[in-house]
Design a protein around this motif. Structure first.
Motif, mmCIF file in Angstrom:
data_model
loop_
_atom_site.group_PDB
_atom_site.id
_atom_site.type_symbol
_atom_site.label_atom_id
_atom_site.label_comp_id
_atom_site.label_asym_id
_atom_site.label_seq_id
_atom_site.Cartn_x
_atom_site.Cartn_y
_atom_site.Cartn_z
ATOM 1 N N LEU A 89 0.809 -1.219 0.000
ATOM 2 C CA LEU A 89 0.000 0.000 0.000
ATOM 3 C C LEU A 89 0.846 1.274 0.000
ATOM 4 N N PRO A 90 1.866 1.389 0.869
ATOM 5 C CA PRO A 90 2.693 2.604 0.768
ATOM 6 C C PRO A 90 3.468 2.678 -0.544
ATOM 7 N N MET A 91 3.906 1.519 -1.063
ATOM 8 C CA MET A 91 4.589 1.548 -2.354
ATOM 9 C C MET A 91 3.630 1.963 -3.468
ATOM 10 N N SER A 92 2.391 1.442 -3.421
ATOM 11 C CA SER A 92 1.397 1.803 -4.431
ATOM 12 C C SER A 92 1.086 3.292 -4.386
ATOM 13 N N ALA A 93 1.076 3.865 -3.175
ATOM 14 C CA ALA A 93 0.865 5.311 -3.044
ATOM 15 C C ALA A 93 1.982 6.071 -3.752
ATOM 16 N N GLY A 94 3.205 5.579 -3.625
ATOM 17 C CA GLY A 94 4.329 6.213 -4.309
ATOM 18 C C GLY A 94 4.238 6.064 -5.813
ATOM 19 N N VAL A 95 3.822 4.878 -6.278
ATOM 20 C CA VAL A 95 3.635 4.655 -7.711
ATOM 21 C C VAL A 95 2.591 5.628 -8.251
ATOM 22 N N SER A 96 1.460 5.723 -7.562
ATOM 23 C CA SER A 96 0.383 6.617 -8.002
ATOM 24 C C SER A 96 0.836 8.069 -8.030
ATOM 25 N N GLU A 97 1.648 8.451 -7.047
ATOM 26 C CA GLU A 97 2.164 9.821 -7.000
ATOM 27 C C GLU A 97 2.981 10.134 -8.246
ATOM 28 N N LEU A 99 2.572 8.644 -11.184
ATOM 29 C CA LEU A 99 1.784 8.471 -12.405
ATOM 30 C C LEU A 99 0.679 9.498 -12.588
ATOM 31 N N VAL A 100 0.093 9.971 -11.468
ATOM 32 C CA VAL A 100 -1.170 10.704 -11.544
ATOM 33 C C VAL A 100 -1.101 11.951 -12.423
ATOM 34 N N ASP A 101 -0.011 12.687 -12.350
ATOM 35 C CA ASP A 101 0.089 13.916 -13.142
ATOM 36 C C ASP A 101 0.304 13.646 -14.620
ATOM 37 N N HIS A 102 0.508 12.385 -14.960
ATOM 38 C CA HIS A 102 0.718 12.006 -16.362
ATOM 39 C C HIS A 102 -0.483 11.243 -16.919
ATOM 40 N N GLY A 103 -1.589 11.265 -16.170
ATOM 41 C CA GLY A 103 -2.797 10.627 -16.651
ATOM 42 C C GLY A 103 -2.749 9.124 -16.704
ATOM 43 N N VAL A 104 -1.889 8.516 -15.902
ATOM 44 C CA VAL A 104 -1.746 7.054 -15.904
ATOM 45 C C VAL A 104 -2.320 6.489 -14.604
ATOM 46 N N SER A 105 -3.124 5.459 -14.702
ATOM 47 C CA SER A 105 -3.717 4.815 -13.529
ATOM 48 C C SER A 105 -3.106 3.435 -13.330
ATOM 49 N N ALA A 106 -3.337 2.855 -12.148
ATOM 50 C CA ALA A 106 -2.749 1.552 -11.821
ATOM 51 C C ALA A 106 -3.830 0.598 -11.324
ATOM 52 N N PHE A 107 -3.718 -0.663 -11.745
ATOM 53 C CA PHE A 107 -4.572 -1.738 -11.252
ATOM 54 C C PHE A 107 -3.747 -2.588 -10.282
ATOM 55 N N LEU A 108 -4.232 -2.719 -9.036
ATOM 56 C CA LEU A 108 -3.516 -3.498 -8.023
ATOM 57 C C LEU A 108 -4.115 -4.893 -7.936
ATOM 58 N N CYS A 109 -3.278 -5.916 -8.109
ATOM 59 C CA CYS A 109 -3.736 -7.307 -8.122
ATOM 60 C C CYS A 109 -2.947 -8.115 -7.092
ATOM 61 N N LYS A 302 7.255 4.460 0.274
ATOM 62 C CA LYS A 302 6.575 5.341 -0.675
ATOM 63 C C LYS A 302 7.549 5.874 -1.716
ATOM 64 N N GLU A 303 8.739 6.277 -1.284
ATOM 65 C CA GLU A 303 9.747 6.758 -2.224
ATOM 66 C C GLU A 303 10.190 5.636 -3.151
ATOM 67 N N LEU A 304 10.292 4.433 -2.623
ATOM 68 C CA LEU A 304 10.663 3.292 -3.446
ATOM 69 C C LEU A 304 9.631 3.087 -4.556
ATOM 70 N N GLY A 305 8.338 3.162 -4.185
ATOM 71 C CA GLY A 305 7.285 3.032 -5.188
ATOM 72 C C GLY A 305 7.311 4.161 -6.200
ATOM 73 N N ARG A 306 7.599 5.368 -5.717
ATOM 74 C CA ARG A 306 7.658 6.521 -6.627
ATOM 75 C C ARG A 306 8.757 6.345 -7.662
ATOM 76 N N ARG A 307 9.902 5.846 -7.220
ATOM 77 C CA ARG A 307 11.004 5.619 -8.159
ATOM 78 C C ARG A 307 10.657 4.534 -9.173
ATOM 79 N N ALA A 308 9.972 3.487 -8.711
ATOM 80 C CA ALA A 308 9.545 2.431 -9.634
ATOM 81 C C ALA A 308 8.541 2.985 -10.641
ATOM 82 N N GLY A 309 7.629 3.851 -10.175
ATOM 83 C CA GLY A 309 6.649 4.457 -11.070
ATOM 84 C C GLY A 309 7.298 5.347 -12.115
ATOM 85 N N LEU A 310 8.283 6.136 -11.712
ATOM 86 C CA LEU A 310 8.988 7.000 -12.660
ATOM 87 C C LEU A 310 9.741 6.178 -13.699
ATOM 88 N N ALA A 311 10.343 5.075 -13.250
ATOM 89 C CA ALA A 311 11.038 4.193 -14.193
ATOM 90 C C ALA A 311 10.057 3.612 -15.207
#
Length: 341
Positions: A89-97, A99-109, A302-311
């Protein structure tokens, strides 16, 4: 905006179209489309005006049409074995952070480590034509329950070690352990015991090795379960052995630390007056409510997820991303279990 804007506003309840945007902005439909999708050679001033007017009149682009135009679905999948979300959940929050400004959404499975369920989730994500997949786990050395190495889309690993060809983002467990031990040493503690989880976990071994390097000849590691019960049991064994009492205990998780503190109290020992305690995770629901509140290592999930999202964003745009492991630094959160007010 002129007459175009007012004619649009006089028709409440109707879904706005690209034609409405073009009319209100005084540009062609092609120019409006290029401005909204970041394509073509539209100048910055026109692009900003078109986007502002689209927002003002309530225009929402058709996602299917946009995906056909850009050949992207503007969505990604997150596959995890973390059923309860403690790490994801904290990683997903970082991923969403990211992606969100780029119009990209995430599906969590969530797969619960079930290969059949993982395969069903993977097939569903591929059917949705997601642009990429981020795999996360509850341990660094967990093999994904489904093969992600032959997919036609990029895969990024977060809190899980992927193949050498894939970008992988994990916390620097050794650095985090050094933070904890050095903090205790700087406060004058010398006999420091390490009570941690199962030895077959890579994270447990990395933390234990870093601890041994700093603790020297007095280093002692007690491996066990990642649970409060193990923390209780480890202290019971220590007291009953008759060995000299440690001045401080570095625990491999906040749950273990909570069990350790409760068991020390049961044996008439005060924290931190008799024994200082440090945890690992900064799991707020545990660390902040422990008596006394727990000094602990934060893995910065959260930062770890954000970095993964940016990558992932870069990969979906065809930009280069370095493969291999990136270790992100942990931080130390000081509370009263080491004597700090």
């Amino acid at each position: 905006m002129g007459q175009g804007s007012s004619s649009v506003s006089e028709e409440p309840g109707r879904r706005r179209t690209i034609r409405d945007v073009a009319k209100a902005a005084g540009v062609s439909i092609a120019t409006a489309s290029n401005a909204l999708n970041g394509m073509g050679r539209t100048n910055a001033e026109t692009r900003e005006r078109v986007r502002r007017i689209a927002d003002e009149i309530g225009f929402r682009p058709n996602a299917l049409a946009r995906s056909l135009l850009t050949r992207r679905s503007h969505s990604i999948g997150i596959i995890t074995n973390d059923t309860y979300g403690r790490l994801t959940l904290p990683m997903s929050a970082g991923v969403s952070e990211a992606l969100v400004d780029h119009g990209v959404s995430a599906f969590l499975c969530a797969t619960n480590n079930d290969p059949r369920l993982a395969q069903l989730h993977l097939e569903a994500l591929l059917d949705k034509q997601v642009d990429g997949i981020i795999f996360t786990a509850t341990r660094l050395d967990l093999t994904p329950p489904v093969d992600l190495t032959r997919l036609p889309i990029p895969v990024v690993y977060a809190f899980a070690i992927g193949p050498e060809t894939a970008p992988t983002f994990i916390p620097d467990d050794a650095q985090g352990a050094r933070l904890a031990v050095r903090h205790l040493q700087e406060r004058g503690y010398r006999r420091i015991l390490h009570i941690t989880g199962q030895e077959d976990y890579l994270a447990a071994r990395l933390r234990a090795e870093a601890y041994r390097d700093l603790a020297g000849e007095q280093a002692e590691v007690m491996f066990g379960a990642w649970s409060e019960e193990w923390g209780h049991e480890a202290v019971r064994r220590l007291i009953s052995s008759g060995r000299p009492r440690p001045e401080a205990i570095f625990c491999g998780s906040d749950e273990i630390a909570r069990g350790v503190i409760d068991s020390l109290r049961d044996h008439g020992l005060k924290v931190p007056e008799d024994v200082a305690v440090v945890g690992f995770d900064n799991w707020q629901v545990v660390a902040a409510q422990t008596r006394p509140p727990l000094t602990t290592v934060d893995m910065e999930l959260k930062e770890l997820g954000r970095r993964a999202g940016l990558a992932m964003l870069d990969l979906t745009r065809g930009l280069p991303v370095a493969p291999g492991i990136t270790r992100l630094p942990c931080s130390l959160v000081t509370r009263r279990s080491c004597g700090l007010a």
